[in-house]
Design an enzyme around this catalytic site. Structure first.
Site, mmCIF file in Angstrom:
data_model
loop_
_atom_site.group_PDB
_atom_site.id
_atom_site.type_symbol
_atom_site.label_atom_id
_atom_site.label_comp_id
_atom_site.label_asym_id
_atom_site.label_seq_id
_atom_site.Cartn_x
_atom_site.Cartn_y
_atom_site.Cartn_z
ATOM 1 C CE LYS A 230 33.335 -22.393 13.823
ATOM 2 N NZ LYS A 230 33.106 -22.885 15.202
ATOM 3 C CG ASP A 235 27.129 -23.164 15.320
ATOM 4 O OD1 ASP A 235 26.312 -23.854 14.684
ATOM 5 O OD2 ASP A 235 27.940 -23.634 16.131
ATOM 6 C CE LYS A 242 26.151 -23.384 18.733
ATOM 7 N NZ LYS A 242 27.142 -24.079 19.559
ATOM 8 C CG ASP A 253 30.920 -20.346 15.673
ATOM 9 O OD1 ASP A 253 31.910 -20.460 16.414
ATOM 10 O OD2 ASP A 253 30.314 -21.317 15.200
ATOM 11 C CG ASP A 312 26.643 -27.127 18.025
ATOM 12 O OD1 ASP A 312 26.866 -26.173 17.257
ATOM 13 O OD2 ASP A 312 26.590 -27.000 19.267
ATOM 14 C CD GLU A 314 29.494 -25.284 13.295
ATOM 15 O OE1 GLU A 314 30.133 -24.247 13.571
ATOM 16 O OE2 GLU A 314 28.968 -26.000 14.160
ATOM 17 N NE ARG A 316 34.735 -30.608 15.530
ATOM 18 C CZ ARG A 316 34.715 -31.055 16.782
ATOM 19 N NH1 ARG A 316 34.987 -32.335 17.045
ATOM 20 N NH2 ARG A 316 34.421 -30.249 17.777
#
Length: 467
Positions: A230, A235, A242, A253, A312, A314, A316
């Site tokens: 990933k 993010d 967030k 991230d 949030d 995202e 996956r």
């Protein structure tokens, strides 16, 4: 990056300070055999033979001094048992009186990691060099330390300097070092072929445009192994933004991508007989007029439609498109790394990656390998009974489960829908960060689950298919 090859050298009887290792069981017998002068010096330094403690023993000349160091178990050294020494001893060369450092050589190296891209430490001590008779292990240990340092460096760099384009550059360097084939998909081809990667990253603008980074290496006759990481370079949470406290560390991230690149370096450096395919979906999950929205329906590369329950969730989404492509080559093993869920951190804390797999034997190999190399993970269940939490009334699947229960499990179940049916699969939900320092492991970006997976791959492939 620190030149670790300068910190671990073959012992050819060069001048060096001696390190003698004791543990709680052997300390008293060692101490009783010492002259009164040494016993007084040890007592003055309050050394009692415990792990991570040490004392300096002066010799007859000012430069003639040695070290006695405590470890938890002198008959079974851990990766980190000498790391405190490497952090605190004066600059110079050292050798163990016992001769063999084994796995502790890694901690000696990683303890001397420094992230100095933005701040120079003029007071930093010079190198502490360990001399070893285990010459055959030097190169492999240095490669491990370099891989750990790569993860740390990439995660520590702020998102302003480590966006998708910079992550692409780092991946290109790894590919070039080993003669791997390197491709990048972005723009219209990305939107058409990998619509969820594009949707997640499109609001970040041209400078931080999303892309799929790929690296291929190895003999086509060898078993196919796919590694997916990933690469969300920052993010914000998207429109489901967030809070600032949760956004503070979101430069990390892309930790899954950092792990994937580091693992690729280890595989290619060891020349494991595999056909390697590395896939890094790189994007920034930003807020903008064209950001994807809660309630949107995205069509994945696989053809499944995905309702966006939360922007949030995202990671996956981008992994799903990459996993689908990985499966199109029929790999026998798929491994993905992702800083995917806060639920995993609640369940197992910062030190343990949450491990999910569709194969019990693979889980046992991971557990054994992780224990062997001091890189543990903890298996959580792929409990199909929770799949209903991802149901959508208007699409094939929702990207976020309702109710807040079993967040790490439902995320893994989402990914499972995009993993090829015949492949063995490991998903590691890793933190990629150390919130407080430990010997050999400074605060900041960290490789968690890297060495365990590499050990598993060594055991599976090292002696198969070699020419």
């Amino acid at each position: 990056m620190t030149d670790y090859s300068d910190l671990l050298k073959a012992d050819n009887n060069q001048p060096a300070h001696m390190i003698r290792i004791v543990d709680a069981e052997s300390f008293e017998s060692w101490l009783s055999a010492q002259p009164q002068r040494v016993r007084a010096i040890v007592a003055a330094q309050k050394f009692a033979g415990k792990g991570y403690e040490h004392a300096i023993i002066p010799g007859d000349e000012p430069s003639d001094w040695s070290v006695v160091a405590g470890v938890a178990n002198r008959s079974k050294l851990s990766s980190w048992c000498l790391a405190k020494l490497a952090e605190t001893l004066p600059e110079g060369q050292y050798r163990l009186a016992e001769g063999m450092a084994g796995p502790a050589m890694l901690g000696w190296l990683t303890a001397q990691y420094r992230f100095d891209r933005y701040r120079r430490d003029d007071n930093a001590a010079g190198p502490r060099v360990l001399l070893t008779g285990e010459v055959a292990q030097i190169d492999a240990t240095v490669r491990l330390a370099e891989a750990v340092a790569l993860v740390r460096d990439l995660v520590n760099i702020p998102a302003g300097d480590m966006g998708p384009a910079q992550l692409e550059e780092e991946a290109a360097k790894v590919a070039e070092s080993f003669g791997a084939r390197f491709t990048v998909t972005k723009g219209d081809p990305l939107e058409q072929g990998f619509p969820m990667i594009h949707a997640v990253g499109r609001a970040a603008g041209k400078e931080f445009a999303p892309r799929l980074i790929e690296l291929r290496w190895g003999d086509l006759k060898h078993p196919r192994v796919a590694i997916v990481g990933k690469g969300i370079c920052f993010d914000s949470g998207g429109l489901d933004i967030k809070p600032s406290s949760a956004m503070r560390l979101m430069k990390k991230d892309m930790g899954g991508a950092a792990h994937a690149l580091a693992l690729a370096r280890l595989i290619m450096g060891a020349r494991l007989p595999v056909q390697l395919h590395v896939l890094i979906p790189a994007a920034e999950n930003a807020v903008g007029a064209n950001a994807f929205r809660p309630g949107d329906i995205l069509r994945s590369r696989k053809g499944l439609t995905v309702e966006i329950g939360n922007t949030d969730a995202e990671g996956r989404l981008v992994l799903a498109d990459a996993l689908t492509l990985a499966g199109e080559d029929d790999p026998e093993l798929v491994i993905d790394y992702a800083t995917l869920t806060g639920a995993a951190r609640v369940a197992v804390g910062p030190d343990l990656p949450a491990l999910f797999t569709n194969d019990d034997a693979l889980a046992a190999e991971m557990d054994a390998g992780g224990s062997e190399v001091d890189d543990p993970s903890w298996r959580l269940p792929l409990w199909d009974g929770y799949a209903d939490m991802l149901k959508s009334d208007i699409a094939d699947i929702n990207n976020a489960g309702e109710g807040g229960f079993a967040g790490a499990i439902t995320a893994a179940l989402f990914l499972k829908r995009f993993v090829p049916d015949k492949a063995k699969w490991i998903h590691l939900d890793t933190f990629a960060w150390r919130p407080s320092p430990k010997p050999g492991r400074p605060k900041g970006g960290e490789a968690l689950g890297l060495r365990a997976v590499f050990r598993l791959l060594e055991q599976r492939y090292e002696n198969s298919g070699r020419k």
